[in-house]
Design a protein around this motif. Structure first.
Motif, mmCIF file in Angstrom:
data_model
loop_
_atom_site.group_PDB
_atom_site.id
_atom_site.type_symbol
_atom_site.label_atom_id
_atom_site.label_comp_id
_atom_site.label_asym_id
_atom_site.label_seq_id
_atom_site.Cartn_x
_atom_site.Cartn_y
_atom_site.Cartn_z
ATOM 1 N N ASP A 213 0.832 -1.206 0.000
ATOM 2 C CA ASP A 213 0.000 0.000 0.000
ATOM 3 C C ASP A 213 0.866 1.254 0.000
ATOM 4 O O ASP A 213 0.451 2.291 -0.535
ATOM 5 N N GLU B 286 -8.870 -2.123 4.007
ATOM 6 C CA GLU B 286 -8.728 -0.675 3.939
ATOM 7 C C GLU B 286 -7.497 -0.223 3.159
ATOM 8 O O GLU B 286 -7.081 0.931 3.267
ATOM 9 N N LYS C 149 -5.444 1.344 0.258
ATOM 10 C CA LYS C 149 -5.794 2.425 -0.677
ATOM 11 C C LYS C 149 -5.848 1.906 -2.105
ATOM 12 O O LYS C 149 -6.559 2.455 -2.950
ATOM 13 N N ALA D 117 -8.514 5.575 -4.377
ATOM 14 C CA ALA D 117 -8.438 5.555 -2.917
ATOM 15 C C ALA D 117 -9.572 6.387 -2.315
ATOM 16 O O ALA D 117 -10.198 5.987 -1.330
ATOM 17 N N ASP E 151 -12.823 5.296 0.151
ATOM 18 C CA ASP E 151 -13.143 6.024 1.380
ATOM 19 C C ASP E 151 -14.564 6.589 1.318
ATOM 20 O O ASP E 151 -15.277 6.629 2.331
#
Length: 262
Positions: free
Chosen positions: A44, A97, A99, A209, A213
């Motif tokens: 990441d 989670e 990105k 990313a 989110d």
């Protein structure tokens, strides 16, 4: 970074994490959990990596948690038991989670925590030979750590059935309930994964990313003034970034944006 339970394969901007315990059906113990967490974090942070594929060597994607590891943790007392559970939960969250876009390549069994790994990835592509299950109740336990990701994939209604019944879910059913996005014959699995990779490489990395989110922020929220204002702020912020300016200019100039390689 040296690994004992994983292999990392790099092909240009695409990294494949191979779980490499084929004799144990890629069941994860404390070592694989630690190494997979570290691999996800490292990839990441690598600006040269755009897409991450999670795959398993051998016949199985992953049989989930190694029961011998779970027994050791439980027998060593509450603190060790809890620390092991926390490490597993942290690994799944780290994967979920990231990105970068993530793809689960599921060629065979994805049971228990293996189904959790597939659910934690952004995209899941399954062979017709793939089979899934939340089999934990058969061992007197529950699919606790994987539950946020499985629920996100198949919803509470389906999870209520499968968390209790531990039924095997074949690839056809997995696609019907939203667990996997694509189902193909085994010899077409890699081609389908690469087809999706090619699409993902067309998008701006910062935008992707931000899109991940955005989903976390908006999902299951009431549509009210607060949410509408937040979505306005998010797009306004993104439009002002160099990546967005480059993407819009490239489209108007009829050329490829600078994040797409030659």
């Amino acid at each position: 970074m040296p690994f004992t339970t994983l292999e990392i394969e790099l092909q240009g901007p695409v990294a494949t994490i191979w779980m490499n315990r084929p004799d144990l059906h890629n069941a994860f113990d404390e070592t694989l959990i630690t190494e997979l967490t570290a691999a996800c974090m490292a990839l990441d942070d690598d600006n040269d990596v755009r897409v991450v594929i999670l795959a398993g060597r051998g016949k199985s994607f992953s049989a989930g948690a190694d029961l011998n590891w779970m027994k050791r943790a439980a027998n060593n007392g509450l603190d060790d038991n809890l620390n092991g559970a926390r490490a597993l939960a942290h690994m799944l969250r780290t994967l979920a989670e990231m990105k970068k876009p993530t793809i689960a390549r599921v060629q065979g069994a994805a049971l228990g925590g293996g189904m959790g790994l597939a659910s934690a990835c952004d995209v899941a592509v399954a062979s017709t030979k793939a089979v899934f299950a939340t089999s934990e109740v058969k061992f007197g336990i529950i699919p606790s750590a994987i539950s946020p990701y499985v629920l996100r994939a198949i919803g509470a209604r389906q999870a209520t059935r499968y968390f209790q019944s531990a039924e095997r879910i074949d690839a056809v059913r997995a696609r019907e309930i939203g667990l996997v996005h694509e189902m193909v014959e085994p010899d077409a699995l890699d081609a389908k994964v690469q087809e999706i990779v090619a699409c993902l490489l067309q998008g701006g990395p910062l935008a992707q990313a931000a899109a991940k989110d955005l989903i976390r922020a908006v999902n299951n929220q009431p549509i009210n003034n607060t949410l509408v204002e937040e979505t306005a702020h998010r797009i306004a912020h993104l439009r002002a970034t160099p990546e967005a300016r480059e993407g819009i200019s490239a489209f108007l100039d009829k050329r490829q944006p600078n994040w797409i390689g030659e």
